[in-house]
Design an enzyme around this catalytic site. Structure first.
Site, PDB file in Angstrom:
ATOM      1  N   THR A 133       0.820  -1.202   0.000  1.00 33.01           N
ATOM      2  CA  THR A 133       0.000   0.000   0.000  1.00 33.01           C
ATOM      3  C   THR A 133       0.859   1.258   0.000  1.00 33.01           C
ATOM      4  O   THR A 133       1.999   1.232   0.463  1.00 33.01           O
ATOM      5  CB  THR A 133      -0.905  -0.010   1.263  1.00 33.01           C
ATOM      6  OG1 THR A 133      -1.449   1.292   1.450  1.00 33.01           O
ATOM      7  CG2 THR A 133      -0.113  -0.359   2.515  1.00 33.01           C
ATOM      8  N   ASP A 134       0.275   2.361  -0.473  1.00 33.40           N
ATOM      9  CA  ASP A 134       0.976   3.650  -0.399  1.00 33.40           C
ATOM     10  C   ASP A 134       1.050   4.173   1.043  1.00 33.40           C
ATOM     11  O   ASP A 134       1.801   5.103   1.327  1.00 33.40           O
ATOM     12  CB  ASP A 134       0.307   4.698  -1.311  1.00 33.40           C
ATOM     13  CG  ASP A 134      -1.143   5.000  -0.964  1.00 33.40           C
ATOM     14  OD1 ASP A 134      -1.701   4.344  -0.059  1.00 33.40           O
ATOM     15  OD2 ASP A 134      -1.722   5.910  -1.599  1.00 33.40           O
ATOM     16  N   TYR A 159      -1.890  -0.448  11.008  1.00 29.17           N
ATOM     17  CA  TYR A 159      -2.012  -1.133   9.708  1.00 29.17           C
ATOM     18  C   TYR A 159      -0.794  -0.852   8.835  1.00 29.17           C
ATOM     19  O   TYR A 159      -0.136  -1.775   8.343  1.00 29.17           O
ATOM     20  CB  TYR A 159      -3.292  -0.675   8.986  1.00 29.17           C
ATOM     21  CG  TYR A 159      -3.306  -1.020   7.506  1.00 29.17           C
ATOM     22  CD1 TYR A 159      -3.300  -2.343   7.076  1.00 29.17           C
ATOM     23  CD2 TYR A 159      -3.327  -0.008   6.532  1.00 29.17           C
ATOM     24  CE1 TYR A 159      -3.297  -2.657   5.715  1.00 29.17           C
ATOM     25  CE2 TYR A 159      -3.330  -0.313   5.176  1.00 29.17           C
ATOM     26  CZ  TYR A 159      -3.315  -1.640   4.774  1.00 29.17           C
ATOM     27  OH  TYR A 159      -3.310  -1.950   3.429  1.00 29.17           O
ATOM     28  N   LYS A 163       2.184  -3.351   7.401  1.00 28.52           N
ATOM     29  CA  LYS A 163       2.473  -3.538   5.971  1.00 28.52           C
ATOM     30  C   LYS A 163       3.934  -3.167   5.687  1.00 28.52           C
ATOM     31  O   LYS A 163       4.613  -3.833   4.902  1.00 28.52           O
ATOM     32  CB  LYS A 163       1.527  -2.701   5.109  1.00 28.52           C
ATOM     33  CG  LYS A 163       0.090  -3.180   5.065  1.00 28.52           C
ATOM     34  CD  LYS A 163      -0.106  -4.574   4.475  1.00 28.52           C
ATOM     35  CE  LYS A 163       0.142  -4.618   2.988  1.00 28.52           C
ATOM     36  NZ  LYS A 163      -0.227  -5.950   2.419  1.00 28.52           N
TER      37      LYS A 163
HETATM   38  P1  NAD Z   1      -9.568  -7.343   2.189  1.00 29.07           P
HETATM   39  O1  NAD Z   1      -9.576  -7.056   3.652  1.00 29.07           O
HETATM   40  O2  NAD Z   1     -10.788  -7.090   1.384  1.00 29.07           O
HETATM   41  O3  NAD Z   1      -9.207  -8.898   1.949  1.00 29.07           O
HETATM   42  C1  NAD Z   1      -8.194  -9.551   2.660  1.00 29.07           C
HETATM   43  C2  NAD Z   1      -8.402 -11.059   2.462  1.00 29.07           C
HETATM   44  O4  NAD Z   1      -7.334 -11.728   3.160  1.00 29.07           O
HETATM   45  C3  NAD Z   1      -9.718 -11.582   3.033  1.00 29.07           C
HETATM   46  O5  NAD Z   1     -10.348 -12.429   2.078  1.00 29.07           O
HETATM   47  C4  NAD Z   1      -9.291 -12.364   4.265  1.00 29.07           C
HETATM   48  O6  NAD Z   1     -10.162 -13.468   4.545  1.00 29.07           O
HETATM   49  C5  NAD Z   1      -7.900 -12.818   3.890  1.00 29.07           C
HETATM   50  N1  NAD Z   1      -7.053 -13.071   5.060  1.00 29.07           N
HETATM   51  C6  NAD Z   1      -6.882 -12.268   6.149  1.00 29.07           C
HETATM   52  N2  NAD Z   1      -6.034 -12.856   7.019  1.00 29.07           N
HETATM   53  C7  NAD Z   1      -5.658 -14.038   6.463  1.00 29.07           C
HETATM   54  C8  NAD Z   1      -4.795 -15.082   6.884  1.00 29.07           C
HETATM   55  N3  NAD Z   1      -4.153 -15.035   8.063  1.00 29.07           N
HETATM   56  N4  NAD Z   1      -4.620 -16.137   6.056  1.00 29.07           N
HETATM   57  C9  NAD Z   1      -5.268 -16.204   4.852  1.00 29.07           C
HETATM   58  N5  NAD Z   1      -6.118 -15.247   4.428  1.00 29.07           N
HETATM   59  C10 NAD Z   1      -6.306 -14.189   5.226  1.00 29.07           C
HETATM   60  O7  NAD Z   1      -8.313  -6.574   1.616  1.00 29.07           O
HETATM   61  P2  NAD Z   1      -8.102  -5.911   0.175  1.00 29.07           P
HETATM   62  O8  NAD Z   1      -8.629  -4.540   0.200  1.00 29.07           O
HETATM   63  O9  NAD Z   1      -8.538  -6.867  -0.872  1.00 29.07           O
HETATM   64  O10 NAD Z   1      -6.505  -5.799   0.156  1.00 29.07           O
HETATM   65  C11 NAD Z   1      -5.704  -6.855  -0.375  1.00 29.07           C
HETATM   66  C12 NAD Z   1      -4.244  -6.473  -0.257  1.00 29.07           C
HETATM   67  O11 NAD Z   1      -4.005  -5.272  -0.974  1.00 29.07           O
HETATM   68  C13 NAD Z   1      -3.791  -6.220   1.185  1.00 29.07           C
HETATM   69  O12 NAD Z   1      -2.496  -6.748   1.332  1.00 29.07           O
HETATM   70  C14 NAD Z   1      -3.773  -4.704   1.297  1.00 29.07           C
HETATM   71  O13 NAD Z   1      -2.809  -4.284   2.225  1.00 29.07           O
HETATM   72  C15 NAD Z   1      -3.405  -4.304  -0.122  1.00 29.07           C
HETATM   73  N6  NAD Z   1      -3.893  -2.987  -0.562  1.00 29.07           N
HETATM   74  C16 NAD Z   1      -5.215  -2.646  -0.419  1.00 29.07           C
HETATM   75  C17 NAD Z   1      -5.667  -1.407  -0.891  1.00 29.07           C
HETATM   76  C18 NAD Z   1      -7.111  -1.003  -0.786  1.00 29.07           C
HETATM   77  O14 NAD Z   1      -7.449   0.154  -1.098  1.00 29.07           O
HETATM   78  N7  NAD Z   1      -8.022  -1.882  -0.393  1.00 29.07           N
HETATM   79  C19 NAD Z   1      -4.760  -0.531  -1.489  1.00 29.07           C
HETATM   80  C20 NAD Z   1      -3.407  -0.906  -1.625  1.00 29.07           C
HETATM   81  C21 NAD Z   1      -2.994  -2.149  -1.161  1.00 29.07           C
END
Ligand code: NAD
Ligand code: TYD
Length: 356
Positions: A133-134, A159, A163
């Site tokens: 993430t940013d 958080y 990360k």
């Molecule tokens: P989300 O919370 O919607 O989904 C996370 C998923 O990970 C869920 O399905 C959850 O069940 C699973 N999970 C959590 N803990 C787990 C574990 N211990 N073992 C296996 N599975 C597990 O998150 P998202 O928004 O889809 O984000 C996905 C990734 O992208 C993350 O790493 C996040 O940091 C990164 N990210 C998100 C955004 C955003 O705007 N949402 C932006 C940049 C980066």
């Protein structure tokens, strides 16, 4: 050829899996612990495809991760599993360190063992792709230049700190052990299947229910918004063409103040779903998030100039598609509004006072 995707039942992971299954011939193995944020329904048509397998597993479970690598012999892993919500990290940081840091460490160890045992050319073709993430870069002022890949890490929330910890581990596993890693740092995503604890889906669903739209602080915090399908396309491009050991910033070129986002949503809802009175009447300023980062902005010149990626969706059209999706998919919405979700709303919002 086989890919493993962790966090595949979450918002972004499910989008990546849906795209891969629809547009490629590879076997895609979804790995997810199905926490409150994971929902198999988000996999859509991919769930029933012969090109897809689902493994209900926790990334912290090392023997299970080893068995999954052994069984499927992947050419790459896209690692998206994480605890992802800043407000939850403020209420309960330990789970964030456990999944985001220890979970990533577990996967790195399993992937390293597996990679070392691969014959050439599969060894040099293997990739460990870490999705970040940013927010690891901290907070910008209104006039600061956007984050670059070389911007120093200054995470401010539990958080983003967790990360950042995972990003550092990925970097070290490349530098020390030579594991062919790739990393992306992306701005705020939005789109279908977004869990309604995050700003955009929360506001859409509250507005549809005629409930207050809780804007933290003065509503002037800025985020850079990217449509989730564009993020998934960027991840696939980096997987195929990114240089091992490199990081790539991914952004939407769509900086908006939170209040502008909520205003635009209200306008779209007034048009697509008129109710008794304009939705703007529901906007309510509430107590700010502790340590709330003021502004995020991404410079994605490296991804654009090296790999030719640009977002295809603009913010206004993407937001309209997103609102329409929530109107068209009440079954999905119903499936994520469990008792756990209601408890979260109570914990996060009941204590916030309404600004005068
Ligand atoms: P989300 O919370 O919607 O989904 C996370 C998923 O990970 C869920 O399905 C959850 O069940 C699973 N999970 C959590 N803990 C787990 C574990 N211990 N073992 C296996 N599975 C597990 O998150 P998202 O928004 O889809 O984000 C996905 C990734 O992208 C993350 O790493 C996040 O940091 C990164 N990210 C998100 C955004 C955003 O705007 N949402 C932006 C940049 C980066
Ligand atoms: P969020 O979707 O939680 O993403 P992040 O904190 O990871 O950027 O929040 C986006 C912005 O919206 C952030 O500045 C906090 C703000 N926000 C509100 O004003 N009200 C809310 O109810 C929520 C969930 C977020």
């Amino acid at each position: 050829m086989t890919l493993i995707v962790t966090g595949a039942a979450g918002f972004i992971g499910s989008c990546v899996v849906r795209q891969l299954v629809a547009e490629t011939d590879e076997l895609v193995v979804s790995v997810d612990a199905l926490t409150y944020a994971g929902n198999p329904l988000s996999l859509g048509d991919a769930q029933a495809s012969p090109k897809h397998r689902f493994e209900h597993a926790d990334i912290r479970d090392q023997p299970r991760m080893q068995a999954i690598f052994e069984q499927y012999q992947p050419r790459a892993i896209l690692h998206l599993a994480a605890e992802s919500h800043v407000d939850r990290s403020i209420h309960g940081p330990a789970e964030f360190v456990s999944t985001n840091v220890v979970g990533t460490l577990t996967l790195l160890q399993v992937a390293l063992d597996y990679w070392r045992g691969l014959p050439e050319p599969r060894r040099s073709q293997f990739r460990f792709q870490h999705i970040s993430t940013d927010e690891v870069f901290g907070s910008l002022s209104a006039t600061d230049p956007a984050f670059e890949e070389t911007t120093a890490y200054q995470p401010n929330s539990p958080y983003s700190a967790s990360k950042a910890g995972s990003d550092h581990l990925v970097r070290a596993w490349h530098h020390t052990y030579g594991l062919p890693t790739l990393m992306t740092n992306c701005s705020n995503n939005y789109g279908p299947y977004h869990f309604p604890e995050k700003l955009i889906p929360l506001m859409i669903l509250n507005a549809l229910d005629g409930k207050p739209l809780p804007v933290y602080g003065d509503g002037q915090n800025v985020r850079d918004w990217l449509y989730v399908e564009d993020h998934a396309r960027a991840l696939r491009l980096v997987l195929e063409k990114g240089r091992p050991g490199e990081t790539y910033n991914v952004g939407g070129a769509a900086e908006r103040k939170n209040i502008e986002v909520v205003d635009t949503l209200c306008n779209i809802l007034d048009e697509l779903h008129p109710q008794s009175g304009p939705h703007h009447r529901l906007i309510t300023y509430v107590t700010d998030r502790p340590g709330h980062d003021r502004r995020y902005a991404i410079n994605f010149t490296k991804l654009e100039s090296e790999l030719g990626w640009r977002p295809q969706e603009n913010f206004e059209t993407g937001l309209r598609k997103t609102v329409q999706w929530y109107l068209d998919n009440p079954e999905w919405v119903q499936s994520v509004r469990s008792g756990e979700y209601r408890n979260w709303l109570e914990m996060n919002y009941a204590g916030r006072t309404q600004a005068a």
